[in-house]
Design a protein around this motif. Sequence first.
Motif: not given
Length: 595
Positions: A133-153, A202-206
């Motif tokens: 059982s698997f899910t994916t999702a885009h998250h707002l931040d993953i600890g990149s060099s600058s805030p957010g998870s897009c535009g880390i160009v 996690v809840a959705a996968c369960r």
Amino acid sequence: MTVSPPQHRQLPTIDPVTAQVIAGALNGIALEMGHKLARMSYSSIIRESEDFGAAILDADCQQLAECAYSTPLQLGPIPGYMRGVLKAMEEDDEEFYPGDVILHNHAYYGASHGPDIGIGIPIFRGEELIGYSFTTAHHLDIGSSSPGSCGIVDAVDAFAEGLQFKAVKIYEKGVKNRQVWRMLRQNIRSAQVVVGDIEAQVAACRVGEQRFLELVDQYDLDTVLAASEVLMNYSERMIRQAVEKLPDGTYVAEGFIDGFLDDPDPSKKDLKIAVAVTIDGSDMTIDLTGTAPQVDDRPINMPFVGTVDIAIFVTLRSVLLDTALMEYVPQNSGLTRPIHIVAPKGCLANPIYPAPVIARCCPGNIVADTLMKALAQVAPKNVSGGIGNIKVVSYSGAMDEDYWVYMDITEGSYGGRYGKDGMDGVDTLYANTRNNPIEDIEAHLPLRVTRYELIEDASGAGKWRGGLGSIRDIQFLTPGQMSLEGEGNKYAPWGIFGGEDGTPGGVQILNPEDDEVQVLPSKFPCRKTKPGDTLRTISPCGGGYGNPLERDPALVLEDVLDGFLTVESAQRDYKVVIDPATFEIDKITTESLRQ
């Protein structure tokens, strides 16, 4: 309980009715997973834009069912995610146990890019591993060099893009691995939102695990797998029949991405995407040889598994199995069996680790767009003119010793297609997310949407015109920062079969305190903002399809009345003369100009 491939099973013969009943049950499971994830999520990118995926896989990582609410760029990679998990676990001599929950986002192990975190649960029936059982999702931040998870160009390698998780157990044998969760909270901005979204996954996968076991208990495992195999074989048969109708041969096309237009290094801009489609009976090979080399220190490279393959699979399904023209064909792993993809190692479409890839979305759209251009030579009634690409912005700011982070997508447009104008103001091709309501933005964030409208007088002229992009102005009410990734500021969407090209997009910064308008390229790294600063994103408008002089004058007049086209453009592009006072067509002059 190892991660080695399961043994081959001798499956029973199953009747079509039972196969369809089980297929409906599997789809219901995936839909419930998606509904659970969307309803439990904190962030609008999942809750409103539906940038997530949910699926059930068998023990061989074949996709049995998917959530139709999800976006293709989240759903399509799920089998690759799980294969990447198995590869990583085998390398580290790890095993699965009942109660395990896996976190995975490594872009060189099947993930589409780092912010699209995958959560997987191995489904055990007694001692036997029977699926995932698997899910994916885009998250707002993953600890990149600058805030957010897009535009880390400006990320120079994969490590600068944020935390990398390669098949990490966040639950083991049913016990929560608290140290991993502590690490997440301590190293991610807006941690309450991001961790809350992971918990929703996690809840959705369960839910998926529980419902799949209930289905297996009702019908027994061999019957469920036999039904799934019947459906996969059917999907494979349908895609093969569609390919077989096309003439054998090789058909080529090329497209270009902006890259970094403000960079003095020519190897980082005006980058070519090359596509050669070879049809041989019911098999098809997509060869990307000739695509520009990878950019070692900028994140516009595209993972071969998770981005490039999905751009190709989704485009082929859309062109060859259009549900507007034929019956619905189930989405499962059977659809990919006749398709073979080649991309030289070290090119943009098959980079070598640790080349950064976080901004791979918009270049991947050009892979899909160029593939469609090649297919136009053999399936002219099933394609559109060139698409207007999207722009993705990260807005953020300080809040109580933490960050607020928001991700906004400016949708693009489709080109004209046989019998219909291009779609206006929509996310395109494999991304296909929804926009975020203005009310939601302004109710929760120190931002104000001051303008949001379709672009006038800019679509590619054609018998069927290109779609209109949009203009979106978002203003900061407090100090903050923003970053952006996009494509299409230089290269206009292509017209086809005599249709005119569309128009490129644009990016501007405005502030009411002065009259200066700052023009920016299609991507920029994190930059500070002050109250009143407004980012304007302008979408490209789609290319036209067919000779503009063959467009019905009544449709041209309708576009003028709707404000999509000016009287002057109607005459210039379509040779349709309209009286600006009465808005009536001068038929005699129009016919004369169209001779």
